[in-house]
Write a protein that holds these residues in place. Structure first.
Motif, PDB file in Angstrom:
ATOM      1  N   ARG A  14      35.922  10.812  33.246  1.00 13.49           N
ATOM      2  CA  ARG A  14      36.207   9.442  32.793  1.00 13.49           C
ATOM      3  C   ARG A  14      37.218   8.769  33.708  1.00 13.49           C
ATOM      4  O   ARG A  14      37.024   7.620  34.131  1.00 13.49           O
ATOM      5  CB  ARG A  14      36.748   9.475  31.358  1.00 13.49           C
ATOM      6  CG  ARG A  14      37.110   8.106  30.790  1.00 13.49           C
ATOM      7  CD  ARG A  14      38.044   8.219  29.595  1.00 13.49           C
ATOM      8  NE  ARG A  14      39.355   8.764  29.969  1.00 13.49           N
ATOM      9  CZ  ARG A  14      40.333   9.025  29.106  1.00 13.49           C
ATOM     10  NH1 ARG A  14      40.155   8.823  27.810  1.00 13.49           N
ATOM     11  NH2 ARG A  14      41.485   9.519  29.530  1.00 13.49           N
ATOM     12  N   ASP A  15      38.299   9.478  34.015  1.00 18.29           N
ATOM     13  CA  ASP A  15      39.376   8.883  34.787  1.00 18.29           C
ATOM     14  C   ASP A  15      39.003   8.665  36.251  1.00 18.29           C
ATOM     15  O   ASP A  15      39.660   7.892  36.955  1.00 18.29           O
ATOM     16  CB  ASP A  15      40.641   9.740  34.689  1.00 18.29           C
ATOM     17  CG  ASP A  15      41.230   9.735  33.277  1.00 18.29           C
ATOM     18  OD1 ASP A  15      40.737   8.958  32.430  1.00 18.29           O
ATOM     19  OD2 ASP A  15      42.173  10.513  33.025  1.00 18.29           O
ATOM     20  N   SER A  16      37.957   9.359  36.703  1.00 20.70           N
ATOM     21  CA  SER A  16      37.486   9.144  38.079  1.00 20.70           C
ATOM     22  C   SER A  16      36.426   8.048  38.168  1.00 20.70           C
ATOM     23  O   SER A  16      35.903   7.775  39.241  1.00 20.70           O
ATOM     24  CB  SER A  16      36.935  10.446  38.663  1.00 20.70           C
ATOM     25  OG  SER A  16      35.720  10.812  38.022  1.00 20.70           O
ATOM     26  N   GLY A  17      36.114   7.435  37.010  1.00 13.23           N
ATOM     27  CA  GLY A  17      35.200   6.300  37.008  1.00 13.23           C
ATOM     28  C   GLY A  17      33.775   6.607  36.598  1.00 13.23           C
ATOM     29  O   GLY A  17      32.909   5.716  36.653  1.00 13.23           O
ATOM     30  N   LYS A  18      33.505   7.847  36.170  1.00 11.77           N
ATOM     31  CA  LYS A  18      32.153   8.177  35.720  1.00 11.77           C
ATOM     32  C   LYS A  18      31.858   7.461  34.405  1.00 11.77           C
ATOM     33  O   LYS A  18      32.743   7.204  33.600  1.00 11.77           O
ATOM     34  CB  LYS A  18      32.005   9.687  35.521  1.00 11.77           C
ATOM     35  CG  LYS A  18      32.221  10.515  36.782  1.00 11.77           C
ATOM     36  CD  LYS A  18      31.164  10.232  37.827  1.00 11.77           C
ATOM     37  CE  LYS A  18      31.327  11.167  39.027  1.00 11.77           C
ATOM     38  NZ  LYS A  18      30.368  10.852  40.100  1.00 11.77           N
TER      39      LYS A  18
END
Length: 287
Positions: A136-140
């Motif tokens: 989530r935090d990597s933009g997925k």
């Protein structure tokens, strides 16, 4: 960015969950008629002291109403919610989330709620949650994250050992005779969580230190192609931090420096496995 909801079975520190903005719905437990997990809570030290003195908790799953209120309260922050729930092989909590999600969608048609049955427990569920947070935090997207979690949930290996077999006997997971004989000859079982998300025995060893080393031996055997992907390892313990640290040191000696998170085993599993339990969680070929 989508939201992630889980339940208290992850056994992750409150500081970790707060830092990563994770909403948690608590399973409850009762000791001496007092319900904990709503507005009353015990510290790990208090809980394990009570268990050592013969106070055994009864536990209850998250119910659909509790799950509904958690979901409804979260919709003010966006319509996309990913739920990572305690194993359906040990609890009805996943089903409660499923029922609540259906009811939410009837009331709020724009809500997009995805639920994963983790088939995991304790920090095994926590490790799966950790990977979801990283994605989530990597933009997925929520769907990319959900798909990865579904594809990898049976690659989250759980290895447990317990110090006192009588707790497994009281919890109905071992016969009285086996507990007595095992105690006499200092048998320490190695258990795991299988592909149905249920606790199951793997093998027995003699002696406490050997049982702790056996956890790392089995880790070495089970990592397979994930050996170089295990930068993060989780360890939980039943109020025996020195033994957990021993396992962590053994891992680093064999496999090099890792990010190792150690936390106390919560009351649901801890009440059945008892003080002295040590559990190890990592990525591997097969549960």
């Amino acid at each position: 960015m989508f939201q992630i909801i889980t339940d208290s079975m992850t056994d992750l520190p409150a500081s970790y969950l707060k830092e990563h903005d994770i909403k948690v719905v608590n399973l409850k437990y009762t000791i001496d008629g007092i319900i904990y997990g709503i507005d009353k809570f015990l510290s790990s030290e208090e809980f394990y002291s009570m268990v050592r003195n013969g106070k055994l908790p009864t536990t209850s799953q998250v119910n659909p109403d509790e799950a509904f209120h958690a979901l409804e309260g979260s919709l003010t922050r966006g319509n996309e919610i990913l739920i990572i729930a305690f194993s359906s092989g040990m609890s009805g909590t996943y089903n409660s989330f499923r029922i609540a999600a259906e009811d939410i969608k009837d009331k709020y048609p724009d809500a997009d709620i995805q639920i994963v049955d983790s088939l995991a427990a304790s920090m095994g569920q926590g490790l799966l949650l950790h990977y979801a947070i990283c994605m989530r935090d990597s933009g997925k997207s929520m769907y990319e994250t959900r798909d990865w979690v579904e594809d990898h949930k049976n690659h989250i290996i759980h290895l447990f050992t317990v110090d006192d077999l009588n707790h497994l006997y009281r919890g109905g997971r071992l016969s009285k005779t086996a507990a007595l004989l095992g105690t006499i000859v200092s048998v320490k079982p190695i258990l795991h969580v299988d592909e149905e998300g249920k606790l199951a025995p793997l093998r027995n060893v003699r002696g406490r230190k050997k049982s702790l080393i056996a956890l790392v031996d089995d880790m070495e055997n089970k990592m397979g192609r994930y050996k170089n992907q295990n930068d993060t390892v989780f360890i939980s313990h039943g109020d025996c931090p020195d033994d957990a640290r021993f396992v962590a040191d053994e891992i680093e000696k064999r496999f090099g420096k890792k990010e190792i998170l150690i936390s106390c085993l919560g009351p649901v599993i801890g009440g059945h496995a008892g003080p002295g339990t040590v559990a190890l969680f990592f990525l591997g070929e097969k549960k």
